[in-house]
Motif scaffolding. Sequence first.
Motif, short mmCIF file in Angstrom:
data_model
loop_
_atom_site.label_atom_id
_atom_site.label_comp_id
_atom_site.label_asym_id
_atom_site.label_seq_id
_atom_site.Cartn_x
_atom_site.Cartn_y
_atom_site.Cartn_z
N LYS A 56 -51.75 -48.68 75.73
CA LYS A 56 -51.23 -47.51 76.42
C LYS A 56 -50.61 -46.54 75.41
CE LYS A 56 -49.09 -46.41 80.81
NZ LYS A 56 -48.35 -46.94 81.98
N SER A 57 -51.11 -45.32 75.44
CA SER A 57 -50.58 -44.31 74.53
C SER A 57 -50.77 -42.94 75.17
CB SER A 57 -51.31 -44.37 73.18
OG SER A 57 -52.66 -44.01 73.34
N THR A 58 -50.07 -41.96 74.62
CA THR A 58 -50.16 -40.60 75.14
C THR A 58 -50.42 -39.62 74.01
OG1 THR A 58 -47.77 -40.32 74.98
CG2 THR A 58 -48.64 -41.06 77.10
N TYR A 59 -50.98 -38.50 74.37
CA TYR A 59 -51.28 -37.43 73.40
C TYR A 59 -51.07 -36.11 74.11
CZ TYR A 59 -53.89 -34.21 70.45
OH TYR A 59 -54.25 -33.15 69.67
N TYR A 60 -50.42 -35.15 73.41
CA TYR A 60 -50.11 -33.85 74.00
C TYR A 60 -50.57 -32.72 73.10
CZ TYR A 60 -46.81 -36.58 76.81
OH TYR A 60 -46.23 -37.51 77.65
N LYS A 61 -50.97 -31.62 73.73
CA LYS A 61 -51.18 -30.40 72.97
C LYS A 61 -49.80 -29.90 72.54
CE LYS A 61 -54.47 -28.27 72.36
NZ LYS A 61 -55.42 -28.25 71.22
N ASP A 62 -49.78 -29.24 71.41
CA ASP A 62 -48.49 -28.82 70.86
C ASP A 62 -47.68 -27.95 71.81
OD1 ASP A 62 -49.57 -28.50 67.37
OD2 ASP A 62 -48.88 -30.22 68.54
N PHE A 63 -48.35 -27.09 72.56
CA PHE A 63 -47.60 -26.12 73.35
C PHE A 63 -46.93 -26.73 74.58
CE2 PHE A 63 -50.66 -25.73 76.75
CZ PHE A 63 -51.90 -25.89 76.15
N VAL A 64 -47.20 -28.01 74.89
CA VAL A 64 -46.50 -28.66 76.00
C VAL A 64 -45.58 -29.78 75.54
CG1 VAL A 64 -48.33 -28.09 77.64
CG2 VAL A 64 -48.32 -30.35 76.51
N LYS A 65 -45.63 -30.10 74.24
CA LYS A 65 -44.76 -31.17 73.73
C LYS A 65 -43.30 -30.84 73.98
CE LYS A 65 -47.59 -33.06 70.00
NZ LYS A 65 -47.75 -33.18 68.52
N GLY A 66 -42.57 -31.82 74.48
CA GLY A 66 -41.17 -31.63 74.77
C GLY A 66 -40.88 -31.09 76.16
N PHE A 80 -49.11 -39.30 86.51
CA PHE A 80 -48.21 -38.18 86.76
C PHE A 80 -48.19 -37.21 85.59
CE2 PHE A 80 -46.52 -40.28 90.40
CZ PHE A 80 -46.41 -41.61 90.08
N LEU A 81 -47.83 -35.97 85.90
CA LEU A 81 -47.52 -34.99 84.86
C LEU A 81 -46.19 -34.36 85.24
CD1 LEU A 81 -48.54 -33.68 82.22
CD2 LEU A 81 -49.34 -31.77 83.65
N GLN A 82 -45.14 -34.77 84.55
CA GLN A 82 -43.82 -34.19 84.77
C GLN A 82 -43.72 -32.93 83.93
OE1 GLN A 82 -41.19 -35.20 86.80
NE2 GLN A 82 -40.22 -33.27 86.17
N MET A 83 -43.43 -31.82 84.58
CA MET A 83 -43.37 -30.53 83.89
C MET A 83 -41.96 -29.96 84.05
SD MET A 83 -47.05 -28.90 84.96
CE MET A 83 -46.55 -28.57 86.65
N ASN A 84 -41.27 -29.80 82.94
CA ASN A 84 -39.92 -29.27 82.93
C ASN A 84 -39.88 -27.91 82.26
OD1 ASN A 84 -39.04 -31.72 84.08
ND2 ASN A 84 -38.70 -32.63 82.06
N SER A 85 -38.81 -27.18 82.51
CA SER A 85 -38.61 -25.87 81.90
C SER A 85 -39.85 -25.00 82.05
CB SER A 85 -38.27 -26.03 80.41
OG SER A 85 -37.12 -26.82 80.25
N LEU A 86 -40.34 -24.91 83.26
CA LEU A 86 -41.58 -24.17 83.50
C LEU A 86 -41.41 -22.68 83.20
CD1 LEU A 86 -42.77 -26.05 86.67
CD2 LEU A 86 -44.07 -25.79 84.56
N LYS A 87 -42.48 -22.09 82.72
CA LYS A 87 -42.50 -20.68 82.35
C LYS A 87 -43.57 -19.95 83.18
CE LYS A 87 -41.65 -22.15 77.58
NZ LYS A 87 -42.15 -22.11 76.19
N PRO A 88 -43.45 -18.66 83.33
CA PRO A 88 -44.49 -17.92 84.07
C PRO A 88 -45.89 -18.14 83.50
CG PRO A 88 -42.56 -16.56 83.83
CD PRO A 88 -42.30 -17.80 83.01
N GLU A 89 -45.98 -18.33 82.19
CA GLU A 89 -47.30 -18.54 81.59
C GLU A 89 -47.88 -19.92 81.89
OE1 GLU A 89 -44.50 -17.48 80.07
OE2 GLU A 89 -44.33 -18.30 78.03
N ASP A 90 -47.12 -20.78 82.54
CA ASP A 90 -47.64 -22.07 83.00
C ASP A 90 -48.38 -21.94 84.32
OD1 ASP A 90 -44.62 -23.60 81.82
OD2 ASP A 90 -46.59 -23.68 80.86
N THR A 91 -48.36 -20.78 84.91
CA THR A 91 -49.07 -20.55 86.17
C THR A 91 -50.56 -20.77 85.98
OG1 THR A 91 -47.42 -18.99 86.99
CG2 THR A 91 -49.64 -18.82 87.91
#
Length: 121
Positions: A56-66, A80-91
């Motif tokens: 089991k491992s995960t990999y993220y694109k840089d712009f969503v890391k953190g 699941f995909l937990q999304m925090n600190s959402l921005k308008p550009e995440d639309t």
Amino acid sequence: QVQLVESGGGSVQAGESLRLSCTAPGRTFSSYAVAWFRQAPGKEREFLARLTWDPKSTYYKDFVKGRFTISSNDARSTVFLQMNSLKPEDTALYSCAEGVLSFGKINYDGWGQGTQVTVSS
């Protein structure tokens, strides 16, 4: 390939959070990986994050890391995909897909209808 089902999208304010879910109706995930993607109007679909099962491992694109976290339940029935600190550009329309490893490349299939995420400022 049975289509996956995404849920959990909605309309939120900038800075808020959402948790998306991806399921495979009637079964558990047994593929090499499951990944989340998104597509905004007029843009190409972009990869966000991947969860690989064994090991089991995960990999993220840089712009969503953190900000985004991919995870699963113990039964391997939901990713699941937990999304925090959402921005308008995440639309965007968010979709999940199963990945099969073939000759060193991951091929994704089983795309669902997606779940819409709208972030207002």
